[in-house]
Every structure is written in C-alpha cells, then in structure tokens.
Design a protein around this motif. Structure first.
Motif, PDB file in Angstrom:
ATOM      1  N   VAL A 112       0.912  -1.154   0.009  1.00  0.00           N
ATOM      2  CA  VAL A 112      -0.194  -0.038  -0.097  1.00  0.00           C
ATOM      3  C   VAL A 112       0.879   1.471   0.106  1.00  0.00           C
ATOM      4  N   GLU A 113       0.616   2.193  -0.834  1.00  0.00           N
ATOM      5  CA  GLU A 113       1.352   3.502  -1.012  1.00  0.00           C
ATOM      6  C   GLU A 113       0.554   4.532  -1.315  1.00  0.00           C
ATOM      7  N   GLU A 114       0.784   5.673  -0.328  1.00  0.00           N
ATOM      8  CA  GLU A 114       0.063   7.032  -0.429  1.00  0.00           C
ATOM      9  C   GLU A 114       1.072   7.838  -1.227  1.00  0.00           C
ATOM     10  N   SER A 115       0.063   8.877  -1.895  1.00  0.00           N
ATOM     11  CA  SER A 115       0.903   9.962  -2.416  1.00  0.00           C
ATOM     12  C   SER A 115       0.095  11.202  -2.376  1.00  0.00           C
ATOM     13  N   GLY A 116       0.536  12.393  -2.645  1.00  0.00           N
ATOM     14  CA  GLY A 116      -0.477  13.676  -2.905  1.00  0.00           C
ATOM     15  C   GLY A 116      -0.471  14.687  -1.708  1.00  0.00           C
ATOM     16  N   SER A 127      -1.642  -2.836  -4.153  1.00  0.00           N
ATOM     17  CA  SER A 127      -1.211  -4.051  -4.846  1.00  0.00           C
ATOM     18  C   SER A 127      -1.337  -5.336  -4.275  1.00  0.00           C
ATOM     19  N   GLY A 128      -1.514  -6.381  -5.151  1.00  0.00           N
ATOM     20  CA  GLY A 128      -1.421  -7.841  -4.547  1.00  0.00           C
ATOM     21  C   GLY A 128      -2.666  -8.173  -3.952  1.00  0.00           C
ATOM     22  N   SER A 140     -11.088   1.650  -9.920  1.00  0.00           N
ATOM     23  CA  SER A 140     -11.079  -0.023  -9.995  1.00  0.00           C
ATOM     24  C   SER A 140     -10.038  -0.404 -10.887  1.00  0.00           C
ATOM     25  N   ALA A 141     -10.136  -0.018 -12.219  1.00  0.00           N
ATOM     26  CA  ALA A 141      -9.072  -0.328 -13.201  1.00  0.00           C
ATOM     27  C   ALA A 141      -7.710  -0.396 -12.627  1.00  0.00           C
ATOM     28  N   ASN A 142      -7.133   0.683 -11.952  1.00  0.00           N
ATOM     29  CA  ASN A 142      -5.856   0.968 -11.520  1.00  0.00           C
ATOM     30  C   ASN A 142      -5.611   0.622  -9.887  1.00  0.00           C
ATOM     31  N   ASN A 143      -6.645  -0.015  -9.232  1.00  0.00           N
ATOM     32  CA  ASN A 143      -6.293  -0.298  -7.781  1.00  0.00           C
ATOM     33  C   ASN A 143      -6.260   0.692  -7.158  1.00  0.00           C
ATOM     34  N   ARG A 144      -6.840   2.031  -7.284  1.00  0.00           N
ATOM     35  CA  ARG A 144      -6.334   3.191  -6.747  1.00  0.00           C
ATOM     36  C   ARG A 144      -7.657   3.652  -6.059  1.00  0.00           C
ATOM     37  N   GLY A 151     -17.721  -9.611   9.341  1.00  0.00           N
ATOM     38  CA  GLY A 151     -17.304  -8.623  10.106  1.00  0.00           C
ATOM     39  C   GLY A 151     -15.844  -8.629  10.183  1.00  0.00           C
ATOM     40  N   GLY A 152     -15.195  -9.672  10.260  1.00  0.00           N
ATOM     41  CA  GLY A 152     -13.637  -9.974  10.377  1.00  0.00           C
ATOM     42  C   GLY A 152     -12.798  -9.336   9.227  1.00  0.00           C
ATOM     43  N   TYR A 153     -11.475  -9.266   9.278  1.00  0.00           N
ATOM     44  CA  TYR A 153     -10.798  -8.898   8.161  1.00  0.00           C
ATOM     45  C   TYR A 153      -9.499  -9.717   8.049  1.00  0.00           C
ATOM     46  N   TYR A 154      -8.781  -9.567   6.907  1.00  0.00           N
ATOM     47  CA  TYR A 154      -7.463 -10.143   6.704  1.00  0.00           C
ATOM     48  C   TYR A 154      -6.487  -9.453   5.749  1.00  0.00           C
ATOM     49  N   GLN A 155      -5.422  -9.647   5.505  1.00  0.00           N
ATOM     50  CA  GLN A 155      -4.556  -9.103   4.669  1.00  0.00           C
ATOM     51  C   GLN A 155      -4.477  -7.594   4.864  1.00  0.00           C
TER      52      GLN A 155
END
Length: 122
Positions: free
Chosen positions: A4-8, A25-26, A74-78, A105-109
């Motif tokens: 995960v990467e932020e910018s801006g 990504s991934g 969605s096309a660019n996963n952003r 209600g759980g989460y992973y990755q």
C-alpha cells in the motif's frame, strides 16, 4: 505480496484543496476495503473515510463530512481522497489502509502505507 502506498500530501493554505491517492497491489479478494486514517504527534490514529471496493459503499468521520470525498479507480487499484475547505486542524500524517473483509465482520491481509503529510497553514 501486498503493498500500500500513498501520495499527494503537501502544504496548503486554509480553505485550499488537496487530493491524496492510494495504490494497493497484490489483493485478489472480492470484498476489499480501502480506508484513510490520520494521525498527529502524541495522538492516536483516527478514522477519516473508507470505501468498499466491491459495492462502492462509503463511510466518513463526522469532522470531514461535506468537505472530503473518497472515490475509487478500480481499473488501476487506486483510491482517492479529495479534501476541500482544508483547515489547520486537518494537518496530520494521512495513512491509507487496505484489507479484505469477511462476511462475519472480520478482516485479513491488513496493510498500511507509510503515510503522506498534509500541512494546512492559516
């Protein structure tokens, strides 16, 4: 590998706007959630906004309603966070989070980016 990467982020004057971007990504899950949090020194990280990638459902913290808008490409996963009418209290490190949610209600990755600094001057 999930990343995960932020910018801006950057400096802006009161009343100005910024758009943050987050790339994840991934991820191959169908129920992915991407969120924005922010944190100032000495304080806990606080929730800003989130979006369900599959159904587009969005959630906002009360303090940003009407000023911030989260959206997805969605096309660019952003995911983007459009921030308008910025105030000095919005100054913080902004973090993007991506995770997959389960039906109960759980989460992973669960992954976080390194953060991008937003500084609003008066």
């Amino acid at each position: 590998q999930h990343h995960v990467e932020e910018s801006g982020g950057g400096p802006v004057q009161t009343g100005g706007s910024l758009r943050l971007a987050c790339a994840a990504s991934g991820y191959t899950c169908t129920r992915k959630v991407m969120s924005w949090f922010r944190q100032t020194p000495g304080n806990e990280r606080e929730f800003v906004s989130s979006i369900n990638i599959d159904d587009g459902n969005t959630t906002y913290a009360d303090f940003v309603k009407g000023r911030f808008t989260i959206s997805q490409d969605s096309a660019n996963n952003r995911v983007y966070l459009q921030m308008n009418i910025l105030e000095p209290d919005d100054t913080a490190m902004y973090y993007c989070r991506a995770h997959c949610r389960t039906l109960n209600g759980g989460y992973y990755q669960d992954r976080w980016g390194q953060g991008t600094q937003v500084t609003v001057s008066s």
